[in-house]
Design an enzyme around this catalytic site. Structure first.
Site, PDB file in Angstrom:
ATOM      1  N   THR A   1      43.657  16.855  29.647  1.00 34.19           N
ATOM      2  CA  THR A   1      42.670  17.484  29.044  1.00 34.19           C
ATOM      3  C   THR A   1      42.183  17.021  27.886  1.00 34.19           C
ATOM      4  O   THR A   1      42.960  16.645  26.984  1.00 34.19           O
ATOM      5  CB  THR A   1      43.159  18.985  29.142  1.00 34.19           C
ATOM      6  N   ASP A   2      40.755  17.433  27.326  1.00 34.51           N
ATOM      7  CA  ASP A   2      40.332  17.134  26.125  1.00 34.51           C
ATOM      8  C   ASP A   2      40.884  18.180  25.032  1.00 34.51           C
ATOM      9  O   ASP A   2      40.861  18.082  23.919  1.00 34.51           O
ATOM     10  CB  ASP A   2      38.992  17.063  26.187  1.00 34.51           C
ATOM     11  N   GLU A   3      41.447  19.322  25.624  1.00 37.67           N
ATOM     12  CA  GLU A   3      41.862  20.113  24.645  1.00 37.67           C
ATOM     13  C   GLU A   3      43.154  20.068  23.967  1.00 37.67           C
ATOM     14  O   GLU A   3      43.467  20.410  22.780  1.00 37.67           O
ATOM     15  CB  GLU A   3      42.400  21.684  25.574  1.00 37.67           C
TER      16      GLU A   3
ATOM     17  N   TYR B   1      48.905  26.379  25.962  1.00 40.08           N
ATOM     18  CA  TYR B   1      48.258  25.600  27.110  1.00 40.08           C
ATOM     19  C   TYR B   1      48.347  24.008  26.516  1.00 40.08           C
ATOM     20  O   TYR B   1      48.720  23.296  26.913  1.00 40.08           O
ATOM     21  CB  TYR B   1      47.152  25.924  27.794  1.00 40.08           C
TER      22      TYR B   1
ATOM     23  N   LYS C   1      50.140  20.573  26.995  1.00 46.44           N
ATOM     24  CA  LYS C   1      49.694  19.157  27.748  1.00 46.44           C
ATOM     25  C   LYS C   1      49.837  18.058  26.607  1.00 46.44           C
ATOM     26  O   LYS C   1      49.857  17.088  27.048  1.00 46.44           O
ATOM     27  CB  LYS C   1      48.259  19.510  28.084  1.00 46.44           C
TER      28      LYS C   1
ATOM     29  N   LYS D   1      38.535  31.319  36.123  1.00 45.21           N
ATOM     30  CA  LYS D   1      37.779  30.525  35.239  1.00 45.21           C
ATOM     31  C   LYS D   1      36.607  31.106  35.176  1.00 45.21           C
ATOM     32  O   LYS D   1      35.855  31.604  36.035  1.00 45.21           O
ATOM     33  CB  LYS D   1      37.855  28.986  35.540  1.00 45.21           C
TER      34      LYS D   1
END
Length: 358
Positions: A138-140, A163, A167, A202
Site C-alpha cells: 500500500t501507499d500508506e 496498519y 505493512k 470501507k
C-alpha cells in the site's frame, strides 16, 4: 526473461477471498487457465461468491500466522508464482486492535517467506528461474503528504498507523529475503482501491449503503483528507503486468491519478444516487461530520511514471466511470451486502475511535 506462464502454471494467491485478491483470482482463471491455489483464513471480510465454482480453483483455508500450516499449504500448491495479498487492511480496525495486524501482516508474511524460500530452493532449475514472489502493498507505508508532491518508488517509509506500520514491516521483510537469500521478489504499492465486491466497512460502500438505508452519512473531520482512487480492475491490470514482466527486485507504485478529498467522493456518490433514485431531497443532506480518525493522514498521491514507462500500464477507468459502475453494482447487490454483514456482525457501526471509546 523466463516467465511463470506455462500450460501447467500453478499460482498461489494469498488473500484470494478478499476484495482485490478475488479480482486477481478471477483474472488468473479467465485469462491464463492457471491452477490457482487460494490461501485465505476466511475471516470476517472474506467471500468466495465473486469467484464461483471453477475446476482450477482450489481453496486452502489457512491462517498465515500458523507457520506449520503455511509450510504445508505452500508444499501442496507447489507454485510457480506467489501473489501475496493476504493482510488485515482496515486502518480503523488497526486503531481499535493492532495485535491482529502484527500477527497477520508481519508474522504471517515472515512465515510465508520462509515457506516459499524453502520451496523455491528445491525447485528444478527451469522452474526456479521462472519463479516469482509478488508482494502487494500500500501507499500508506509512505506516510502523509503535504499539499504538493507525490509518492514514488524512492519515497522514504514513514508509516503513521498500526496498519501501515505492519505493512511497512512486511515490505522490509520481503526486500530482505530478496537481498539476503536471492528470492526473486516483485513489490508493488497501490493507492486506495474501490469497485464491486468491496467489503462494506470501507469508505465508498459505507457511503452508498448508508445513503440507501436513509441513515446519516459519516464524513470524518473536515472531509479534506485526499486520496488517489484506483479502480480495482485497473489495479489488477498492473499486478498481472508486473507478475508477467517485472525483473526480480523491481518495485512499482500504482495509482489511479484521481486525487479527491473525502468530501468530494461522498458528494459524488450522493449525486449518482440522486440521478438513479427518485426522492424529494438530495442524498447530500444526510452527510454528517463526525469525529476524525486518530492520526488521520492528510494526503496520499502516487507518481506512477515508472510502471507506465517500463511496463506500459495505464488505468482504463476514469473515477467518474468507475464510481458509476460501483454505485450501480451495490444498488443491484444489496442482498450480498446484507449477507456478508450478517456473517461478520458488522452493521455499519463506527470503528477507529480507540479501545477506550468502543
Amino acid at each position: 526473461m523466463t516467465s511463470w506462464v506455462a500450460a501447467d502454471a500453478r499460482v498461489l494467491v494469498t488473500g484470494g477471498a478478499g476484495f482485490i485478491g478475488g479480482c486477481v483470482v478471477r483474472r488468473l482463471l479467465s485469462e491464463f487457465g492457471a491452477r490457482v491455489f487460494n490461501l485465505d483464513k476466511l475471516n470476517y471480510a472474506s467471500d468466495l461468491s465473486s469467484i464461483g465454482e471453477h475446476a482450477n480453483h482450489h481453496v486452502l483455508r489457512v491462517d498465515l500466522a500458523d507457520a506449520e500450516a503455511t509450510h504445508a499449504a505452500v508444499k501442496q500448491a507447489d507454485p510457480d508464482l506467489v501473489m501475496h495479498l493476504a493482510a488485515e487492511s482496515h486502518v480503523d480496525r488497526s486503531i481499535d486492535g493492532p495485535e491482529v495486524f502484527l500477527a497477520s501482516n508481519v508474522c504471517g508474511t515472515f512465515h510465508l517467506l520462509q515457506a516459499v524460500r524453502a520451496h523455491w530452493e528445491e525447485l528444478p532449475e527451469a522452474r526456479r528461474d521462472r519463479f516469482r514472489f509478488h508482494h502487494i502493498s500500500t501507499d500508506e507505508v509512505f506516510g502523509s503528504l503535504g499539499s504538493e508532491g507525490y509518492f514514488s518508488e524512492t519515497t522514504p517509509y514513514d508509516p503513521r498507523s498500526p496498519y501501515s506500520a505492519s505493512k511497512a514491516a512486511s515490505d522490509h521483510l520481503v526486500s530482505a529475503w530478496h537481498h539476503t537469500y536471492g528470492l526473486p521478489v516483485i513489490m508493488t504499492n497501490c493507492s486506495n482501491n474501490y469497485g464491486p465486491w468491496q467489503y462494506p466497512e470501507k469508505l465508498i460502500p459505507v457511503v452508498i449503503l448508508k445513503a440507501l438505508s436513509g441513515e446519516q452519512i459519516p464524513l470524518y473531520g473536515d472531509g479534506q483528507n485526499v486520496r488517489d482512487w484506483l479502480y480495482v480492475e485497473d489495479h489488477v491490470d498492473a499486478l498481472i503486468l508486473a507478475a508477467l514482466h517485472a525483473e526480480p527486485g523491481s518495485n512499482y507504485c500504482i495509482g489511479g491519478n484521481n486525487e479527491l478529498t473525502n468530501k468530494q467522493v461522498v458528494e459524488a456518490i450522493c449525486n449518482l444516487l440522486d440521478q438513479r433514485l427518485s426522492q424529494h431531497t438530495s442524498h447530500a443532506c444526510m452527510i454528517t461530520k463526525v469525529e476524525d480518525r486518530m492520526g488521520h493522514d492528510r494526503r496520499y498521491a502516487i507518481d506512477a511514471t515508472l510502471i507506465r514507462n517500463e511496463l506500459g500500464w495505464a488505468p482504463r477507468h476514469t473515477f467518474e466511470h468507475g464510481l458509476a459502475k460501483t454505485v450501480d453494482w451495490y444498488i443491484n447487490n444489496l442482498d450480498w451486502c446484507k449477507r456478508v454483514a450478517a456473517l461478520s456482525g458488522f452493521q455499519g457501526q463506527r470503528l477507529g475511535l480507540g479501545p477506550d471509546k468502543r
